[in-house]
Design a protein around this motif. Sequence first.
Motif, mmCIF file in Angstrom:
data_model
loop_
_atom_site.group_PDB
_atom_site.id
_atom_site.type_symbol
_atom_site.label_atom_id
_atom_site.label_comp_id
_atom_site.label_asym_id
_atom_site.label_seq_id
_atom_site.Cartn_x
_atom_site.Cartn_y
_atom_site.Cartn_z
ATOM 1 N N HIS A 120 0.842 -1.205 0.000
ATOM 2 C CA HIS A 120 0.000 0.000 0.000
ATOM 3 C C HIS A 120 0.871 1.246 0.000
ATOM 4 C CE1 HIS A 120 0.715 -0.652 4.293
ATOM 5 N NE2 HIS A 120 0.227 0.536 4.589
ATOM 6 N N HIS A 159 1.347 3.904 2.023
ATOM 7 C CA HIS A 159 1.919 4.594 3.183
ATOM 8 C C HIS A 159 3.450 4.576 3.137
ATOM 9 C CE1 HIS A 159 -2.058 3.881 5.571
ATOM 10 N NE2 HIS A 159 -2.127 4.900 4.744
ATOM 11 N N ASP A 196 5.799 4.120 5.175
ATOM 12 C CA ASP A 196 6.577 3.063 5.816
ATOM 13 C C ASP A 196 6.467 1.732 5.060
ATOM 14 O OD1 ASP A 196 3.853 3.166 6.733
ATOM 15 O OD2 ASP A 196 4.360 1.791 8.363
ATOM 16 N N HIS A 197 5.874 1.787 3.848
ATOM 17 C CA HIS A 197 5.761 0.577 3.004
ATOM 18 C C HIS A 197 6.229 0.855 1.580
ATOM 19 C CE1 HIS A 197 3.566 -1.747 6.076
ATOM 20 N NE2 HIS A 197 3.366 -0.518 6.521
ATOM 21 N N HIS A 237 -7.371 -1.577 5.913
ATOM 22 C CA HIS A 237 -6.414 -0.523 6.244
ATOM 23 C C HIS A 237 -6.682 0.673 5.336
ATOM 24 C CE1 HIS A 237 -2.650 0.663 8.156
ATOM 25 N NE2 HIS A 237 -2.089 0.926 7.001
ATOM 26 N N ASP A 275 -0.294 -4.087 5.912
ATOM 27 C CA ASP A 275 -0.925 -3.557 7.122
ATOM 28 C C ASP A 275 -2.394 -3.947 7.074
ATOM 29 O OD1 ASP A 275 1.366 -2.354 7.980
ATOM 30 O OD2 ASP A 275 0.708 -0.290 7.619
HETATM 31 NI NI NI Z 1 -0.033 1.512 6.536
#
Ligand code: NI
Length: 226
Positions: free
Chosen positions: A49, A51, A53-54, A110, A143
Amino acid sequence: MIIKYLGHSACYIEEGNFKALIDPFLRGNPQTKSRPGDFKQLSHIFVTHGHGDHLGDTLEIAKQTQAKVVSNFEIVNYLVNQGLINVHAMHIGGRIRLGFGTVKMTPALHGSSILDDGRMIYAGNPGGFVIEVAGKKIYHAGDTGLTMDMQLLADEAIDVAILPIGGNFTMDIEDAAKAVTMIRPKVVIPVHYDTFDVIKASPEVFRQRVEEAEVVILKPDEEYRF
Ligand code: NI
Ligand code: MN
């Protein structure tokens, strides 16, 4: 097969010529010593996804390695706009045969958005991946909160499930243990904990809660071979 945990949700998977990163958040990731420049030869990057941190260092690593980026339609289009050419767009529920084996995109409960210069860009629905290579299946959940959809994964005969346990943004230990009961993998590797204060969790407590699978706890930059 080698699975190297790079801290947070980032993993490196190697099996023969298949050399892949999942969610390569390295530069801002306090848990790993790995840096984007460490990956010279890479065949694929999977992004669950949008975000930060990904999606992480996907753009930089893809540009330097020419690795094929596999993600949802919206994220792939964002990356193409940023100059990437070697991409594969897919979406939730779809399975495709690529050179190494197959990949299926699974649902995740998420959000998914890309913060670009303070602007929030729509990045489709978040997902996870079931990756089959050399007759072995790895499930990276991305997530997600606990969802009944995970029951469907029991039919996949997952060898290794990589599940978030940190809570707040994702499943916590209790819910991740319920997920294991539904997914029935042989091995589970807990991820997405301890990176930040708000997702502190004990993988040892998670191991105590799980009875149906072997829990392999990896320190950041540690490998699991099977
Ligand atoms: Ni996330
Ligand atoms: Mn995350």
